[in-house]
Enzyme design. Structure first.
Site, PDB file in Angstrom:
ATOM      1  N   VAL A 233      33.574  42.657  43.346  1.00 59.55           N
ATOM      2  CA  VAL A 233      32.198  43.102  43.593  1.00 59.55           C
ATOM      3  C   VAL A 233      31.223  41.924  43.537  1.00 59.55           C
ATOM      4  O   VAL A 233      30.019  42.109  43.608  1.00 59.55           O
ATOM      5  CB  VAL A 233      31.786  44.191  42.560  1.00 59.55           C
ATOM      6  CG1 VAL A 233      32.633  45.453  42.743  1.00 59.55           C
ATOM      7  CG2 VAL A 233      31.904  43.687  41.124  1.00 59.55           C
TER       8      VAL A 233
ATOM      9  N   HIS B  33      35.285  48.092  46.485  1.00 60.68           N
ATOM     10  CA  HIS B  33      34.698  48.594  45.240  1.00 60.68           C
ATOM     11  C   HIS B  33      33.197  48.341  45.151  1.00 60.68           C
ATOM     12  O   HIS B  33      32.615  48.416  44.074  1.00 60.68           O
ATOM     13  CB  HIS B  33      35.429  47.989  44.026  1.00 60.68           C
ATOM     14  CG  HIS B  33      36.853  48.447  43.897  1.00 60.68           C
ATOM     15  ND1 HIS B  33      37.788  47.845  43.076  1.00 60.68           N
ATOM     16  CD2 HIS B  33      37.505  49.469  44.517  1.00 60.68           C
ATOM     17  CE1 HIS B  33      38.944  48.483  43.192  1.00 60.68           C
ATOM     18  NE2 HIS B  33      38.807  49.457  44.060  1.00 60.68           N
TER      19      HIS B  33
HETATM   20  P1  OAD Z   1      42.749  42.359  37.076  1.00 60.40           P
HETATM   21  O1  OAD Z   1      41.965  41.746  35.994  1.00 60.40           O
HETATM   22  O2  OAD Z   1      43.419  43.649  36.810  1.00 60.40           O
HETATM   23  O3  OAD Z   1      43.882  41.366  37.577  1.00 60.40           O
HETATM   24  C1  OAD Z   1      43.602  40.030  37.879  1.00 60.40           C
HETATM   25  C2  OAD Z   1      44.889  39.382  38.338  1.00 60.40           C
HETATM   26  O4  OAD Z   1      44.599  38.050  38.723  1.00 60.40           O
HETATM   27  C3  OAD Z   1      45.980  39.303  37.270  1.00 60.40           C
HETATM   28  O5  OAD Z   1      47.196  39.810  37.807  1.00 60.40           O
HETATM   29  C4  OAD Z   1      46.102  37.809  36.976  1.00 60.40           C
HETATM   30  O6  OAD Z   1      47.435  37.418  36.705  1.00 60.40           O
HETATM   31  C5  OAD Z   1      45.637  37.195  38.269  1.00 60.40           C
HETATM   32  N1  OAD Z   1      45.038  35.860  38.183  1.00 60.40           N
HETATM   33  C6  OAD Z   1      44.404  35.263  37.136  1.00 60.40           C
HETATM   34  N2  OAD Z   1      43.951  34.049  37.473  1.00 60.40           N
HETATM   35  C7  OAD Z   1      44.318  33.853  38.761  1.00 60.40           C
HETATM   36  C8  OAD Z   1      44.140  32.776  39.687  1.00 60.40           C
HETATM   37  N3  OAD Z   1      43.478  31.677  39.363  1.00 60.40           N
HETATM   38  N4  OAD Z   1      44.640  32.921  40.940  1.00 60.40           N
HETATM   39  C9  OAD Z   1      45.314  34.057  41.299  1.00 60.40           C
HETATM   40  N5  OAD Z   1      45.498  35.082  40.463  1.00 60.40           N
HETATM   41  C10 OAD Z   1      45.009  34.995  39.218  1.00 60.40           C
HETATM   42  O7  OAD Z   1      41.775  42.461  38.351  1.00 60.40           O
HETATM   43  P2  OAD Z   1      41.942  43.353  39.674  1.00 60.40           P
HETATM   44  O8  OAD Z   1      43.360  43.465  40.071  1.00 60.40           O
HETATM   45  O9  OAD Z   1      40.964  42.826  40.644  1.00 60.40           O
HETATM   46  O10 OAD Z   1      37.659  47.965  39.799  1.00 60.40           O
HETATM   47  O11 OAD Z   1      41.446  44.759  39.152  1.00 60.40           O
HETATM   48  C11 OAD Z   1      41.368  45.822  40.025  1.00 60.40           C
HETATM   49  C12 OAD Z   1      40.159  46.661  39.747  1.00 60.40           C
HETATM   50  O12 OAD Z   1      40.169  47.061  38.383  1.00 60.40           O
HETATM   51  C13 OAD Z   1      38.832  45.938  39.866  1.00 60.40           C
HETATM   52  O13 OAD Z   1      38.364  45.858  41.192  1.00 60.40           O
HETATM   53  C14 OAD Z   1      37.926  46.785  39.057  1.00 60.40           C
HETATM   54  C15 OAD Z   1      38.812  47.118  37.887  1.00 60.40           C
HETATM   55  O14 OAD Z   1      38.605  48.375  37.409  1.00 60.40           O
HETATM   56  C16 OAD Z   1      36.466  48.558  39.697  1.00 60.40           C
HETATM   57  O15 OAD Z   1      35.558  48.099  39.050  1.00 60.40           O
HETATM   58  C17 OAD Z   1      36.394  49.830  40.451  1.00 60.40           C
END
Ligand code: OAD
Length: 248
Positions: A106, A122
């Site tokens: 976001v 989102h």
């Molecule tokens: P998460 O915090 O769940 O996951 C982040 C991911 O990024 C993890 O799997 C980490 O291992 C990985 N990661 C960390 N540093 C990284 C880097 N430098 N390069 C690549 N990967 C890296 O975040 P999202 O998957 O985005 O929704 O979460 C999904 C949704 O959950 C969000 O959009 C939000 C939340 O609820 C809403 O707000 C509706």
């Protein structure tokens, strides 16, 4: 983190692909200084109750607390700049005829970086809407009330993001699914892949015959089913990929 090698076969596939779809999550912005949600130590959801902060019920119960949590996040986003991972995705869009970037983020950093075809599944944390009448609210006078009041109906203003228990925009999800079905290569980058329907796109891509690539330093529930996994930060992997494929 060992030395990064990208298989020639993948380099060739990316070079020849006329349709690429990318799904990103919070990990893509981690190197811009924005915390992810589920980092075990410093995640936005670590040591807080998600229900209190990211659901309509939580907002109804304590709107001030929710508004202030989002204001704190907005301050972090305002300071952040796109990182080399974001910039590599701009280069990819410039090179690929049919390119779609689907993001769960976001923070708006993909747009600031220069990507054009973006689906913000989102929402966008910098935008507001009314909790009661759902109107988009661009300008408001806060008049000391937290959250501020809707200029149209007097209801409470909330960030224009999707909370747990809320539906995604129907047109957005339809467009995201269509781009996922038609792409030759699907990248899942920096997402824990546990939040649906976004994570379901990875499965749709696999079933539609795309080559699926995961870029994430950590394992996800989808890792074992995809074609390629790169356990690297997005800001390391993506510039290397772009360089290997297009020499820039
Ligand atoms: P998460 O915090 O769940 O996951 C982040 C991911 O990024 C993890 O799997 C980490 O291992 C990985 N990661 C960390 N540093 C990284 C880097 N430098 N390069 C690549 N990967 C890296 O975040 P999202 O998957 O985005 O929704 O979460 C999904 C949704 O959950 C969000 O959009 C939000 C939340 O609820 C809403 O707000 C509706």
């Amino acid at each position: 983190m060992g030395r990064l090698t990208i298989p020639d076969k993948l380099i060739e596939l990316v070079r020849e692909a006329d349709s690429i779809t990318v799904l990103t999550g919070a990990g893509v912005s981690a190197e811009s200084g924005i915390p992810t949600f589920r980092d075990p130590k410093n995640g936005l959801f670590t040591n807080v109750n998600i229900e209190d902060l990211a659901t309509p019920q939580g907002f109804r119960k304590d709107p001030k607390k929710v508004w202030e949590w989002y204001q704190m996040r907005r301050e972090k986003v305002k300071l952040a700049k796109p990182n080399p991972g974001h910039l590599a995705l701009v280069e990819m869009e410039n090179r690929v005829r049919d390119f779609t970037l689907i993001t769960q983020n976001v923070d708006g950093l993909h747009r600031i970086a220069g990507n054009k075809k973006i689906i913000e599944l989102h929402g966008n944390i910098m935008k507001n809407k009314c909790f009661d009448c759902n109107q988009a609210v661009e300008e408001y006078e806060s008049r000391g009330s937290i959250p501020p009041q809707c200029p149209y109906c007097g209801g409470l203003i909330r960030p224009a993001v999707v909370w747990f228990g809320e539906m995604l925009d129907e047109a957005d999800i339809a467009e995201a699914e269509s781009a996922t079905r038609r792409c030759k290569i699907f990248f899942s980058i920096g997402t824990s892949s546990v939040v649906y329907p976004a994570a379901g796109l990875i499965t749709i891509a696999r079933h539609s015959g795309a080559t699926v690539v995961e870029v994430n330093p950590n394992e996800t529930p989808h890792s074992r089913y995809v074609d390629y996994v790169f356990r690297y930060p997005a800001g390391v992997f993506l510039p290397e990929l772009v360089k290997a494929v297009w020499g820039t």
